[in-house]
Design a protein around this motif. Structure first.
Motif, PDB file in Angstrom:
ATOM      1  N   ILE A  79      10.944  -5.242   7.106  1.00 46.46           N
ATOM      2  CA  ILE A  79      10.332  -4.252   6.224  1.00 46.46           C
ATOM      3  C   ILE A  79      11.356  -3.859   5.178  1.00 46.46           C
ATOM      4  CG2 ILE A  79       9.428  -1.889   6.121  1.00 46.46           C
ATOM      5  CD1 ILE A  79       7.544  -3.791   7.553  1.00 46.46           C
ATOM      6  N   SER A  80      10.922  -3.766   3.941  1.00 50.02           N
ATOM      7  CA  SER A  80      11.771  -3.288   2.861  1.00 50.02           C
ATOM      8  C   SER A  80      11.001  -2.212   2.102  1.00 50.02           C
ATOM      9  CB  SER A  80      12.142  -4.434   1.922  1.00 50.02           C
ATOM     10  OG  SER A  80      12.902  -3.948   0.841  1.00 50.02           O
ATOM     11  N   ILE A  81      11.598  -1.029   1.959  1.00 52.50           N
ATOM     12  CA  ILE A  81      10.992   0.071   1.213  1.00 52.50           C
ATOM     13  C   ILE A  81      11.913   0.372   0.032  1.00 52.50           C
ATOM     14  CG2 ILE A  81      10.229   2.472   1.267  1.00 52.50           C
ATOM     15  CD1 ILE A  81       9.751   2.113   4.292  1.00 52.50           C
ATOM     16  N   THR A  82      11.338   0.368  -1.171  1.00 53.16           N
ATOM     17  CA  THR A  82      12.087   0.601  -2.395  1.00 53.16           C
ATOM     18  C   THR A  82      11.596   1.875  -3.058  1.00 53.16           C
ATOM     19  OG1 THR A  82      12.240  -1.785  -2.699  1.00 53.16           O
ATOM     20  CG2 THR A  82      12.732  -0.422  -4.613  1.00 53.16           C
ATOM     21  N   ASN A  83      12.521   2.694  -3.552  1.00 56.80           N
ATOM     22  CA  ASN A  83      12.169   3.913  -4.277  1.00 56.80           C
ATOM     23  C   ASN A  83      11.879   3.523  -5.718  1.00 56.80           C
ATOM     24  OD1 ASN A  83      12.067   6.342  -5.649  1.00 56.80           O
ATOM     25  ND2 ASN A  83      13.727   7.260  -4.492  1.00 56.80           N
ATOM     26  N   ALA A  84      10.617   3.688  -6.137  1.00 54.17           N
ATOM     27  CA  ALA A  84      10.200   3.343  -7.490  1.00 54.17           C
ATOM     28  C   ALA A  84      10.230   4.555  -8.416  1.00 54.17           C
ATOM     29  CB  ALA A  84       8.804   2.733  -7.460  1.00 54.17           C
ATOM     30  N   GLY A  85      10.645   5.707  -7.905  1.00 54.47           N
ATOM     31  CA  GLY A  85      10.727   6.926  -8.711  1.00 54.47           C
ATOM     32  C   GLY A  85       9.440   7.726  -8.694  1.00 54.47           C
ATOM     33  N   ASP A  86       9.537   8.993  -9.100  1.00 52.87           N
ATOM     34  CA  ASP A  86       8.390   9.910  -9.170  1.00 52.87           C
ATOM     35  C   ASP A  86       7.626  10.011  -7.853  1.00 52.87           C
ATOM     36  OD1 ASP A  86       8.888  10.553 -11.860  1.00 52.87           O
ATOM     37  OD2 ASP A  86       7.721   8.821 -12.554  1.00 52.87           O
ATOM     38  N   GLY A  87       8.331   9.992  -6.726  1.00 60.14           N
ATOM     39  CA  GLY A  87       7.690  10.135  -5.420  1.00 60.14           C
ATOM     40  C   GLY A  87       6.930   8.908  -4.962  1.00 60.14           C
ATOM     41  N   LYS A  88       7.146   7.798  -5.628  1.00 57.25           N
ATOM     42  CA  LYS A  88       6.446   6.549  -5.303  1.00 57.25           C
ATOM     43  C   LYS A  88       7.429   5.582  -4.652  1.00 57.25           C
ATOM     44  CE  LYS A  88       3.997   2.771  -7.613  1.00 57.25           C
ATOM     45  NZ  LYS A  88       3.504   2.271  -8.900  1.00 57.25           N
ATOM     46  N   TYR A  89       7.038   5.043  -3.508  1.00 58.13           N
ATOM     47  CA  TYR A  89       7.846   4.069  -2.779  1.00 58.13           C
ATOM     48  C   TYR A  89       7.011   2.813  -2.566  1.00 58.13           C
ATOM     49  CZ  TYR A  89      11.214   7.756  -1.806  1.00 58.13           C
ATOM     50  OH  TYR A  89      12.154   8.738  -1.933  1.00 58.13           O
ATOM     51  N   LEU A  90       7.650   1.660  -2.657  1.00 54.03           N
ATOM     52  CA  LEU A  90       6.974   0.379  -2.471  1.00 54.03           C
ATOM     53  C   LEU A  90       7.435  -0.221  -1.152  1.00 54.03           C
ATOM     54  CD1 LEU A  90       7.626  -1.057  -6.045  1.00 54.03           C
ATOM     55  CD2 LEU A  90       5.661   0.299  -5.274  1.00 54.03           C
ATOM     56  N   ILE A  91       6.487  -0.715  -0.370  1.00 55.17           N
ATOM     57  CA  ILE A  91       6.825  -1.340   0.901  1.00 55.17           C
ATOM     58  C   ILE A  91       6.429  -2.810   0.859  1.00 55.17           C
ATOM     59  CG2 ILE A  91       4.655  -0.606   1.979  1.00 55.17           C
ATOM     60  CD1 ILE A  91       6.206  -0.405   4.643  1.00 55.17           C
ATOM     61  N   GLU A  92       7.320  -3.647   1.349  1.00 56.06           N
ATOM     62  CA  GLU A  92       7.053  -5.074   1.473  1.00 56.06           C
ATOM     63  C   GLU A  92       7.396  -5.487   2.883  1.00 56.06           C
ATOM     64  OE1 GLU A  92       9.271  -7.222  -1.446  1.00 56.06           O
ATOM     65  OE2 GLU A  92       8.399  -6.118  -3.121  1.00 56.06           O
ATOM     66  N   ARG A  93       6.688  -6.470   3.397  1.00 57.08           N
ATOM     67  CA  ARG A  93       6.996  -6.976   4.734  1.00 57.08           C
ATOM     68  C   ARG A  93       7.023  -8.490   4.714  1.00 57.08           C
ATOM     69  NH1 ARG A  93       1.668  -4.813   7.998  1.00 57.08           N
ATOM     70  NH2 ARG A  93       0.469  -4.369   6.149  1.00 57.08           N
ATOM     71  N   ALA A  94       7.949  -9.028   5.480  1.00 58.43           N
ATOM     72  CA  ALA A  94       8.084 -10.470   5.644  1.00 58.43           C
ATOM     73  C   ALA A  94       7.871 -10.774   7.114  1.00 58.43           C
ATOM     74  CB  ALA A  94       9.450 -10.940   5.186  1.00 58.43           C
ATOM     75  N   LEU A  95       6.907 -11.585   7.409  1.00 55.41           N
ATOM     76  CA  LEU A  95       6.595 -11.920   8.794  1.00 55.41           C
ATOM     77  C   LEU A  95       7.718 -12.769   9.392  1.00 55.41           C
ATOM     78  CD1 LEU A  95       2.800 -12.677   8.412  1.00 55.41           C
ATOM     79  CD2 LEU A  95       3.873 -10.562   9.185  1.00 55.41           C
ATOM     80  N   PRO A  96       7.903 -12.639  10.722  1.00 54.23           N
ATOM     81  CA  PRO A  96       8.979 -13.405  11.365  1.00 54.23           C
ATOM     82  C   PRO A  96       8.728 -14.897  11.331  1.00 54.23           C
ATOM     83  CG  PRO A  96       7.655 -12.248  13.017  1.00 54.23           C
ATOM     84  CD  PRO A  96       7.125 -11.875  11.655  1.00 54.23           C
TER      85      PRO A  96
END
Length: 96
Positions: A79-96
């Protein structure tokens, strides 16, 4: 400050539908209990970092565990969560 929070999901996280947030990484997110927008692809929802009291180290060492409730992915997913600013976060997932 870090640009992302990354984690490999444990079996418990995958089974129970949450992402553990390590205590030393809390500053990456809004304060505990404060809502923020978490986006995955074209979907978005309000999330927050929650604290749960715990005595897993024994009653003489009470502490808290932190997590974000999220229907995640299978055990071992990254799981990777990135802060995109203004209270918005982006989540990405890579399956094993």
């Amino acid at each position: 400050m870090r640009s992302s929070y990354e984690r490999k999901l444990s079996a418990e996280e995958a089974r129970e539908g949450y992402i553990m947030v390590l205590k030393d990484q809390l500053a990456f997110f809004p304060p505990v209990g404060e809502p923020f927008q978490l986006h995955e692809g074209t979907s978005s929802r309000t999330a927050s970092v929650d604290a749960e009291d715990c005595v897993c180290r024994g009653p003489e060492k009470p502490h808290q565990h932190y997590s974000i409730r999220w229907k995640t992915a299978p055990k071992g997913s990254r799981i990777s969560i990135t802060n995109a600013g203004d209270g918005k976060y982006l989540i990405e997932r890579a399956l094993p």
